[in-house]
Design a protein around this motif. Structure first.
Motif, short mmCIF file in Angstrom:
data_model
loop_
_atom_site.label_atom_id
_atom_site.label_comp_id
_atom_site.label_asym_id
_atom_site.label_seq_id
_atom_site.Cartn_x
_atom_site.Cartn_y
_atom_site.Cartn_z
N LEU A 173 9.71 -108.94 -7.46
CA LEU A 173 10.17 -109.06 -6.06
C LEU A 173 9.03 -108.77 -5.09
CD1 LEU A 173 13.59 -107.16 -5.82
CD2 LEU A 173 13.17 -109.58 -5.43
N HIS A 174 8.30 -107.68 -5.39
CA HIS A 174 7.22 -107.23 -4.50
C HIS A 174 6.11 -108.29 -4.44
CE1 HIS A 174 5.79 -103.65 -2.33
NE2 HIS A 174 4.58 -104.08 -2.61
N LEU A 175 5.76 -108.85 -5.61
CA LEU A 175 4.69 -109.86 -5.64
C LEU A 175 5.13 -111.12 -4.91
CD1 LEU A 175 3.22 -109.79 -9.27
CD2 LEU A 175 2.13 -109.02 -7.16
N TYR A 176 6.37 -111.53 -5.12
CA TYR A 176 6.84 -112.76 -4.47
C TYR A 176 6.70 -112.62 -2.96
CZ TYR A 176 10.10 -115.87 -2.16
OH TYR A 176 10.65 -116.75 -1.28
N HIS A 177 7.27 -111.56 -2.40
CA HIS A 177 7.19 -111.43 -0.95
C HIS A 177 5.75 -111.17 -0.49
CE1 HIS A 177 8.27 -110.89 3.13
NE2 HIS A 177 7.60 -109.76 3.15
N GLY A 178 5.00 -110.39 -1.31
CA GLY A 178 3.60 -110.08 -0.94
C GLY A 178 2.75 -111.34 -0.87
N VAL A 179 2.85 -112.20 -1.87
CA VAL A 179 2.03 -113.42 -1.90
C VAL A 179 2.43 -114.32 -0.72
CG1 VAL A 179 1.46 -115.50 -3.21
CG2 VAL A 179 1.64 -113.32 -4.39
N TRP A 180 3.73 -114.45 -0.50
CA TRP A 180 4.21 -115.28 0.61
C TRP A 180 3.72 -114.74 1.96
CZ3 TRP A 180 5.22 -119.53 2.65
CH2 TRP A 180 6.08 -119.70 3.73
N SER A 181 3.71 -113.40 2.11
CA SER A 181 3.24 -112.78 3.35
C SER A 181 1.75 -113.04 3.56
CB SER A 181 3.44 -111.26 3.33
OG SER A 181 4.78 -110.97 3.25
N VAL A 182 0.98 -113.01 2.44
CA VAL A 182 -0.46 -113.28 2.57
C VAL A 182 -0.68 -114.70 3.08
CG1 VAL A 182 -2.61 -113.61 1.27
CG2 VAL A 182 -1.27 -111.56 0.93
N PHE A 183 0.10 -115.65 2.56
CA PHE A 183 -0.03 -117.04 3.05
C PHE A 183 0.25 -117.08 4.56
CE2 PHE A 183 1.31 -118.72 -1.38
CZ PHE A 183 -0.01 -118.83 -1.77
N VAL A 188 -1.75 -120.14 6.68
CA VAL A 188 -1.66 -121.42 5.97
C VAL A 188 -0.21 -121.84 5.71
CG1 VAL A 188 -3.92 -121.26 4.84
CG2 VAL A 188 -1.91 -120.28 3.71
N ALA A 189 0.73 -121.00 6.18
CA ALA A 189 2.15 -121.28 5.90
C ALA A 189 2.73 -122.30 6.89
CB ALA A 189 2.95 -119.98 5.91
N HIS A 190 2.05 -123.44 7.02
CA HIS A 190 2.51 -124.52 7.89
C HIS A 190 3.85 -125.05 7.34
CE1 HIS A 190 2.63 -128.63 9.51
NE2 HIS A 190 1.87 -128.15 10.49
N PRO A 191 4.82 -125.42 8.24
CA PRO A 191 6.12 -125.88 7.73
C PRO A 191 6.00 -126.98 6.66
CG PRO A 191 6.18 -125.66 10.11
CD PRO A 191 4.78 -125.34 9.69
N ARG A 192 4.95 -127.81 6.78
CA ARG A 192 4.81 -128.91 5.82
C ARG A 192 4.55 -128.39 4.40
NH1 ARG A 192 0.08 -132.93 7.11
NH2 ARG A 192 1.05 -132.92 9.14
N TYR A 193 3.84 -127.23 4.30
CA TYR A 193 3.49 -126.71 2.97
C TYR A 193 4.42 -125.56 2.54
CZ TYR A 193 -0.77 -128.92 4.68
OH TYR A 193 -1.66 -129.79 5.23
N ARG A 194 5.35 -125.22 3.42
CA ARG A 194 6.19 -124.04 3.22
C ARG A 194 6.85 -124.01 1.83
NH1 ARG A 194 8.42 -120.51 7.24
NH2 ARG A 194 10.29 -119.67 6.30
N ALA A 195 7.53 -125.11 1.49
CA ALA A 195 8.28 -125.13 0.23
C ALA A 195 7.33 -124.96 -0.96
CB ALA A 195 9.05 -126.43 0.10
N GLY A 196 6.19 -125.66 -0.90
CA GLY A 196 5.22 -125.59 -2.01
C GLY A 196 4.63 -124.19 -2.14
N LEU A 197 4.31 -123.56 -0.99
CA LEU A 197 3.70 -122.22 -1.03
C LEU A 197 4.71 -121.19 -1.53
CD1 LEU A 197 1.61 -122.25 2.28
CD2 LEU A 197 0.77 -122.39 -0.07
N LYS A 198 5.98 -121.37 -1.11
CA LYS A 198 7.01 -120.43 -1.59
C LYS A 198 7.17 -120.56 -3.11
CE LYS A 198 9.89 -118.80 1.99
NZ LYS A 198 11.19 -118.41 2.41
N LEU A 199 7.09 -121.79 -3.58
CA LEU A 199 7.21 -122.03 -5.02
C LEU A 199 6.04 -121.38 -5.76
CD1 LEU A 199 9.22 -123.60 -6.82
CD2 LEU A 199 7.56 -125.47 -6.85
N ALA A 200 4.83 -121.49 -5.16
CA ALA A 200 3.64 -120.90 -5.79
C ALA A 200 3.80 -119.37 -5.85
CB ALA A 200 2.39 -121.27 -4.99
#
Ligand code: HEM
Length: 225
Positions: A173-183, A188-200
């Motif tokens: 849980l911590h890593l998922y939110h942490g990595v997403w927060s770093v993006f 780099v969390a542009h709406p166009r890449y949002r889904a892909g970055l969340k998946l990563a």
């Protein structure tokens, strides 16, 4: 203004604290990934009677300057990460000293709402983990540099294995939110890449947690002995 004063001034802002949290988080992401890959060597066959993970542990300990430098960087990253988390929590509370009568999650995810309790649980896990596998104070049969046997004997204890599995679920849980927060912090969390970055972010968190969880499970199932 001198450079240290400028750094202190920048750190004093919420953006500065978030940047420190993101950079220290990146160092820790790198560590958990490399550590998990190192741990998976427990599944490799022994060579000339030496377990692969024991040879790996011996190689790490053989180069003391490198080991001490890595430990110092890790300690600094953990310290800065916790320090920024505490400072940001205090800032958040001082901005709203009285809690909402009813809180409704609008844009936050379950993982983001758990950051402030998954973090302390992970900190407690790390203290236990160091006493368990590094110093041996919390391990009944610890032997220095006998990594394979230490891990197998350590996970033969049902309670210890369950605690590790629970801690790895928190780590996920911590890593998922942490990595997403770093993006997001890196912009780099542009709406166009949002889904892909969340998946990563989800993929990274799941791979690290699953790799680690496979070890106590394999010991309990008798696959690694
Ligand atoms: C099932 C999962 C894990 C296993 C089997 C495992 C195993 C080990 C072992 C055997 C050592 C001692 C290595 C040695 O002294 O040569 C160690 C050290 C360590 N582990 Fe883990 N680990 C796991 C998960 C984690 C996680 C999730 C974290 C961080 C969140 C972590 C942080 C550390 C740290 C900081 C050290 C000390 C490194 C040093 O000697 O400086 N471990 N681990």
């Amino acid at each position: 203004m001198s450079s240290p004063a400028r750094v202190a001034q920048l750190y004093a802002t919420p953006v500065g604290k978030k940047a420190v949290m993101a950079v220290s988080g990146l160092v820790l992401f790198g560590f958990v990934l490399v550590h998990m890959l190192g741990n998976l060597q427990i599944f490799l066959p022994a060579k000339d009677g030496v377990h692969a993970i024991d040879a790996y542990g011996q190689a790490l300990h053989a180069n003391q300057p490198v080991l001490l430098t890595a430990r110092a960087i890790l300690l600094l990253a953990v310290g800065l990460h916790i320090w920024s988390a505490v400072k940001l929590a205090l800032l958040r509370n001082s901005a709203r000293p009285v809690a909402y009568a009813q809180s409704v999650a609008i844009a936050s995810t379950y993982a983001s709402r758990t950051m402030y309790w998954s973090g302390p649980i992970l900190a407690a896990f790390i203290v236990y983990h160091l006493l368990h596998f590094t110093t041996g104070h919390a391990h009944p049969e610890f032997q220095f540099l006998q990594v394979h046997d230490n891990v197998v004997r350590g996970f033969s204890d049902w309670y210890a294995s369950c605690f590790y599995i629970l801690a790895m679920a928190m780590l996920c849980l911590h890593l998922y939110h942490g990595v997403w927060s770093v993006f997001q912090s890196l912009g780099v969390a542009h709406p166009r890449y949002r889904a892909g970055l969340k998946l990563a972010a989800k993929g990274f968190a799941a791979v690290v947690a699953a790799g680690n969880i496979s070890i106590p499970l394999a010991v309990m199932a008798g696959v690694v002995e």
